[in-house]
Design an enzyme around this catalytic site. Sequence first.
Site, PDB file in Angstrom:
ATOM      1  N   GLY A 112      34.146  44.804  47.150  1.00  0.00           N
ATOM      2  CA  GLY A 112      35.510  45.283  46.939  1.00  0.00           C
ATOM      3  C   GLY A 112      36.330  44.409  46.024  1.00  0.00           C
ATOM      4  O   GLY A 112      35.944  44.144  44.896  1.00  0.00           O
ATOM      5  N   PHE A 113      37.471  43.908  46.534  1.00  0.00           N
ATOM      6  CA  PHE A 113      38.412  43.172  45.679  1.00  0.00           C
ATOM      7  C   PHE A 113      38.777  41.825  46.283  1.00  0.00           C
ATOM      8  O   PHE A 113      38.628  41.602  47.482  1.00  0.00           O
ATOM      9  CB  PHE A 113      39.694  43.998  45.451  1.00  0.00           C
ATOM     10  CG  PHE A 113      40.493  44.269  46.702  1.00  0.00           C
ATOM     11  CD1 PHE A 113      41.365  43.306  47.216  1.00  0.00           C
ATOM     12  CD2 PHE A 113      40.384  45.484  47.377  1.00  0.00           C
ATOM     13  CE1 PHE A 113      42.099  43.550  48.375  1.00  0.00           C
ATOM     14  CE2 PHE A 113      41.117  45.735  48.533  1.00  0.00           C
ATOM     15  CZ  PHE A 113      41.981  44.758  49.031  1.00  0.00           C
ATOM     16  N   ALA A 114      39.267  40.924  45.412  1.00  0.00           N
ATOM     17  CA  ALA A 114      39.726  39.594  45.847  1.00  0.00           C
ATOM     18  C   ALA A 114      41.062  39.320  45.169  1.00  0.00           C
ATOM     19  O   ALA A 114      41.124  39.152  43.951  1.00  0.00           O
ATOM     20  CB  ALA A 114      38.702  38.532  45.471  1.00  0.00           C
TER      21      ALA A 114
ATOM     22  N   CYS B 245      34.063  35.941  36.122  1.00  0.00           N
ATOM     23  CA  CYS B 245      33.629  37.282  35.703  1.00  0.00           C
ATOM     24  C   CYS B 245      32.953  37.247  34.335  1.00  0.00           C
ATOM     25  O   CYS B 245      32.837  38.266  33.662  1.00  0.00           O
ATOM     26  CB  CYS B 245      34.800  38.274  35.693  1.00  0.00           C
ATOM     27  SG  CYS B 245      35.665  38.325  37.257  1.00  0.00           S
TER      28      CYS B 245
ATOM     29  N   ALA C 145      40.213  40.185  41.244  1.00  0.00           N
ATOM     30  CA  ALA C 145      38.865  40.522  40.752  1.00  0.00           C
ATOM     31  C   ALA C 145      38.275  41.630  41.610  1.00  0.00           C
ATOM     32  O   ALA C 145      38.618  41.766  42.791  1.00  0.00           O
ATOM     33  CB  ALA C 145      37.972  39.285  40.799  1.00  0.00           C
ATOM     34  N   MET C 146      37.384  42.424  41.003  1.00  0.00           N
ATOM     35  CA  MET C 146      36.733  43.513  41.749  1.00  0.00           C
ATOM     36  C   MET C 146      35.255  43.607  41.385  1.00  0.00           C
ATOM     37  O   MET C 146      34.886  43.379  40.235  1.00  0.00           O
ATOM     38  CB  MET C 146      37.396  44.857  41.432  1.00  0.00           C
ATOM     39  CG  MET C 146      38.794  44.931  41.957  1.00  0.00           C
ATOM     40  SD  MET C 146      39.557  46.546  41.759  1.00  0.00           S
ATOM     41  CE  MET C 146      41.164  46.150  42.449  1.00  0.00           C
TER      42      MET C 146
ATOM     43  N   ILE D 233      30.223  36.467  37.968  1.00  0.00           N
ATOM     44  CA  ILE D 233      30.481  35.448  38.991  1.00  0.00           C
ATOM     45  C   ILE D 233      31.954  35.470  39.398  1.00  0.00           C
ATOM     46  O   ILE D 233      32.826  35.711  38.569  1.00  0.00           O
ATOM     47  CB  ILE D 233      30.068  34.042  38.495  1.00  0.00           C
ATOM     48  CG1 ILE D 233      29.964  33.067  39.683  1.00  0.00           C
ATOM     49  CG2 ILE D 233      31.027  33.511  37.432  1.00  0.00           C
ATOM     50  CD1 ILE D 233      29.096  31.864  39.410  1.00  0.00           C
ATOM     51  N   THR D 234      32.210  35.245  40.664  1.00  0.00           N
ATOM     52  CA  THR D 234      33.592  35.115  41.121  1.00  0.00           C
ATOM     53  C   THR D 234      33.668  34.075  42.230  1.00  0.00           C
ATOM     54  O   THR D 234      32.650  33.636  42.760  1.00  0.00           O
ATOM     55  CB  THR D 234      34.183  36.469  41.557  1.00  0.00           C
ATOM     56  OG1 THR D 234      35.604  36.340  41.635  1.00  0.00           O
ATOM     57  CG2 THR D 234      33.647  36.930  42.903  1.00  0.00           C
TER      58      THR D 234
ATOM     59  N   ARG E 295      26.313  43.314  44.290  1.00  0.00           N
ATOM     60  CA  ARG E 295      27.379  44.126  43.694  1.00  0.00           C
ATOM     61  C   ARG E 295      27.270  44.084  42.176  1.00  0.00           C
ATOM     62  O   ARG E 295      26.534  43.275  41.611  1.00  0.00           O
ATOM     63  CB  ARG E 295      28.752  43.576  44.120  1.00  0.00           C
ATOM     64  CG  ARG E 295      28.983  42.158  43.695  1.00  0.00           C
ATOM     65  CD  ARG E 295      30.423  41.701  43.755  1.00  0.00           C
ATOM     66  NE  ARG E 295      30.515  40.247  43.580  1.00  0.00           N
ATOM     67  CZ  ARG E 295      30.410  39.605  42.427  1.00  0.00           C
ATOM     68  NH1 ARG E 295      30.162  40.265  41.313  1.00  0.00           N
ATOM     69  NH2 ARG E 295      30.513  38.290  42.378  1.00  0.00           N
TER      70      ARG E 295
END
Length: 242
Positions: free
Chosen positions: A179-181, A197, A166-167, A98-99, A94
């Site tokens: 997607g998203f978190a 991020c 986050a996305m 980093i997440t 993606r």
Amino acid sequence: MNIHQNKVVEFEDLGVKEYQPSWDYQEKLMKDIIDTKIKNRELPEEQHLLTPNHFLLVEHPHVYTLGKSGHEENMLAGIDQLKEIDATFVKVNRGGDITYHGYGQIVGYPILDLENFFTDIHKYMRNLEEVIIRTIAEYGLKGERSPGETGVWLDVGKPYARKICAMGVKASRWVTLHGFALNINTDMRYFEYIIPCGIKDKQVTSLKRELERELTPEEMEEIKAKIRKHFADVFEAELVFK
């Protein structure tokens, strides 16, 4: 409306699922959509098959994921430390840096054929943010966009600005992945092992931290229902349970 646009989105709640099999599942769904699109090229327009859309919600055990444009130095923990905190590390395809994903965080993966909706990645990202902004507004939080930084933030422009969602997405032939978190009851200590991020000077937060209380399992389910409702509204889609 184009008769070949399909606004029906199949929804699945995967519960708690490891990151890699969830990613593999997304890739499979994406491949099926792309295969249909390729097949349609060989057919006269009136015989075109509708391409499906999917929306997955999931909770992952502790994992750090690094986007393809990310920097490994934003991962502050080494292999031994990752073992100590029971976390894994995965490089993904993606966008974004980093997440962290973990228990108490709702992760959403829309696998949409954007040709069923609109062919605009920028609009897609803003729509995803809007879904979360509307969801957390129901808990009295004013979610905002931060110029040049994707995701949903609180108190943008202030020294204590913080990210609650986050996305990071990828698209191929207008089909979306990742997607998203959204942080709900997330253990925020896990963010101390990364520069989230890649943004050094901003904090992260959770619904629990903002409301100063743990959300119950029933409330977690309510939040998922609110996400589904706002997703259907924002994307003008019809969500059906798989």
